[in-house]
Design an enzyme around this catalytic site. Structure first.
Site, PDB file in Angstrom:
ATOM      1  N   VAL A 330       0.861  -1.184   0.000  1.00 57.23           N
ATOM      2  CA  VAL A 330       0.000   0.000   0.000  1.00 57.23           C
ATOM      3  C   VAL A 330       0.897   1.234   0.000  1.00 57.23           C
ATOM      4  O   VAL A 330       2.026   1.206   0.507  1.00 57.23           O
ATOM      5  CB  VAL A 330      -0.963  -0.002   1.210  1.00 57.23           C
ATOM      6  CG1 VAL A 330      -0.220   0.237   2.520  1.00 57.23           C
ATOM      7  CG2 VAL A 330      -2.076   1.016   1.022  1.00 57.23           C
ATOM      8  N   GLU A 331       0.413   2.332  -0.586  1.00 57.85           N
ATOM      9  CA  GLU A 331       1.226   3.511  -0.826  1.00 57.85           C
ATOM     10  C   GLU A 331       1.858   4.100   0.429  1.00 57.85           C
ATOM     11  O   GLU A 331       2.938   4.694   0.379  1.00 57.85           O
ATOM     12  CB  GLU A 331       0.387   4.613  -1.502  1.00 57.85           C
ATOM     13  CG  GLU A 331      -0.092   4.279  -2.896  1.00 57.85           C
ATOM     14  CD  GLU A 331      -1.455   3.620  -2.922  1.00 57.85           C
ATOM     15  OE1 GLU A 331      -2.337   4.103  -3.650  1.00 57.85           O
ATOM     16  OE2 GLU A 331      -1.652   2.611  -2.198  1.00 57.85           O
ATOM     17  N   SER A 332       1.215   3.970   1.554  1.00 58.30           N
ATOM     18  CA  SER A 332       1.712   4.590   2.785  1.00 58.30           C
ATOM     19  C   SER A 332       2.991   3.949   3.311  1.00 58.30           C
ATOM     20  O   SER A 332       3.623   4.488   4.220  1.00 58.30           O
ATOM     21  CB  SER A 332       0.632   4.521   3.871  1.00 58.30           C
ATOM     22  OG  SER A 332       0.251   3.179   4.090  1.00 58.30           O
ATOM     23  N   GLY A 333       3.386   2.801   2.748  1.00 52.38           N
ATOM     24  CA  GLY A 333       4.648   2.180   3.149  1.00 52.38           C
ATOM     25  C   GLY A 333       4.547   0.743   3.606  1.00 52.38           C
ATOM     26  O   GLY A 333       5.555   0.131   3.961  1.00 52.38           O
TER      27      GLY A 333
END
Length: 505
Positions: A330-333
């Site tokens: 996921v983009e948040s890490g």
């Protein structure tokens, strides 16, 4: 040396004209108490004013009356630069009314530009964004008529290669939420869903001689383990202790504070769906698309799955057993867990690792994913996609541009049309009961989020999976490669399209 302050005291560090950078991700991990304090001060003093706010992924809480919505609505902010506006409920409406400048840049490009500023550079080069809306040769990043700043994104050439150069204004204030501060001011994120851009933001602010304000849940006596201190105390100016909001048990599971084995991922996902006010609708159209798209997964794939219809892919991957053989991101890490949807989007169930957001986009930008599944609002005769802006509304590009720019296989999951489309499925055959009134296949998309020209040049495999058929991108445009049982190719597909596509029965 940091000081322990109340939120009202800490907000006095902000001056008129400051550029604030908020570390958050869509609707999660917002320093709400700091935003509320800023609004209280603005209501009383009409200051600070003429603010610029930068946020890679946006900073709303799905509520028009909380977080930053009030002081933005009342006029404290002159300019917003965000990757996503989805959780900023009243702000995104004001943007379309030309109330202030607002710019939408790819999420990962903002993250990398913040990191560049932390390293003493003016901006960051990227191939992400070429030939889509943010490219100044097309539209540029401005969302409304008053957003005419042409310094944020420039088309440049370096050693014979073309890039976009992303440059942010100098960040002078950091607003960050962490879990705890020890007696040296070191900040941990142990109970947080992610740390985002926190360290880069602080480094950039200190390089610009600004102020770092951190909201934490508690103070602790025992020093943090060095590796767990995401922000060292020497970078912190003010620490505000705010009573943490009570969390449903389901959300506590997303912090990684206890192990969740693969066999229990679906149980916790259902608990989070039940606790969220933004549950994914379980419909026939989404099921058909998700089941077909999931067939593109291969063992050991590194994957990103977008929100909305694409989320159905993970459901069918679990049913087939494939979910245990791929790595979701996921983009948040987050890496190696199960991304959640709704209000907690950005968090993961059972993550193997959660690292800085800029590092995640290093992976995405360099083609480190094997496959991604994304939604779409419009697709045109050339295969270009609009996924960030509809008529009279927008959410923003988010990480979409970074994720699709170089991933070898891109699967768009979308209904053939919208608003009223009704579909049934019986014994494996699909029937279109009623067509939707809003076409999704158009001659020209209203704004380009994904460039088919770039995809062809990059040699990417691009599929468009709908509830009735599958198209594939070719150098000539779209090619119809699958028609589902029960669907009449001419009546239900070809006659519905405003352009010709290649099709061989």
């Amino acid at each position: 040396m940091y000081e322990i302050m109340t939120s009202d005291e800490a907000i006095r560090l902000i001056r008129d004209g400051d550029c604030i950078c908020v570390n958050s991700f869509v609707g999660i991990e917002n320093p709400v108490e700091l935003h509320e304090a800023l609004y209280r001060r603005y209501q009383k003093m009409q200051s600070p004013t003429h603010l610029t706010i930068v946020s890679s992924a946006g900073f709303g809480v799905w509520d028009t009356e909380h977080n930053a919505e009030g002081y933005i609505r009342d006029g404290a902010v002159d300019r917003l630069i965000c990757g996503h506006f989805g959780a900023m409920m009243s702000t995104k409406k004001l943007v379309l009314e030309d109330r202030f400048e607002a710019y939408n840049l790819p999420l990962g490009c903002i993250s990398h530009a913040i990191r560049a500023q932390a390293g003493g550079l003016s901006g960051a080069l990227s191939k992400v964004g070429l030939d889509i809306f943010v490219d100044p040769r097309l539209e540029g990043p401005g969302i409304n008529r008053v957003s005419i700043d042409d310094s944020l994104v420039k088309h440049v050439e370096v050693d014979g290669e073309e890039f976009l150069y992303y440059k942010l204004p100098k960040i002078t204030i950091a607003l960050i939420k962490g879990t705890a501060a020890d007696h040296k001011g070191n900040i941990t994120f142990d109970d947080m869903f992610m740390s985002g851009d926190a360290l880069s933001i602080c480094q950039a602010v200190k390089a610009n001689r600004g102020k770092v304000i951190v909201q934490v849940d508690r103070l602790v006596d025992t020093p943090s383990r060095p590796r767990n201190a995401i922000i060292p105390g020497c970078l912190v100016d003010a620490i505000v202790v705010a009573e943490p909001q009570e969390r449903n048990e389901a959300y506590t599971a997303l912090t990684g504070s206890f192990e969740i084995p693969y066999e229990e991922w679906h149980i916790w996902s259902e608990k989070i769906d039940q606790a969220s006010e933004k549950m994914l609708k379980d419909n026939t159209i989404g099921k058909i698309i998700g089941r077909r798209a999931a067939k593109e997964l291969r063992v050991d794939d590194i994957v990103n799955i977008g929100i909305g219809i694409p989320e159905m892919v993970s459901r069918y991957a679990r049913k087939s057993g494939m979910l245990d053989m791929v790595t979701l991101t996921v983009e948040s890490g987050g890496i190696g867990g199960f991304p959640v949807s709704g209000e907690a989007f950005g968090a993961m169930i059972g993550a193997a690792s959660v690292y800085d957001m800029a590092n995640q986009f290093d992976l995405y930008d360099n083609g480190g994913l094997d496959i991604c599944f994304m939604g779409a609002l419009e697709v045109d005769q050339y295969g270009n996609i609009n996924a960030h802006r509809g008529p009279g509304a927008f959410a923003g590009i988010g990480g979409f541009a970074n994720i699709t720019a170089k991933t070898p296989t891109v699967v768009f999951c979308m209904s053939f049309n919208a608003k009223g489309l009704t579909v049934s499925q019986k014994s494996g055959e699909i029937t279109i009961e009623k067509e939707g009134s809003v076409p999704k296949f158009v001659e020209h998309v209203s704004s380009i989020s994904f460039s088919s020209k770039r995809a062809i040049e990059n040699g990417q495999k691009v599929l468009y999976v709908t509830e009735r058929c599958v198209f594939r991108l070719t150098p000539k445009g779209l090619k119809l490669i699958e028609v589902y049982p029960g669907i009449d190719a001419k009546r239900d597909i070809l006659d519905q399209l405003p352009f010709e596509v290649e099709y061989k029965q």
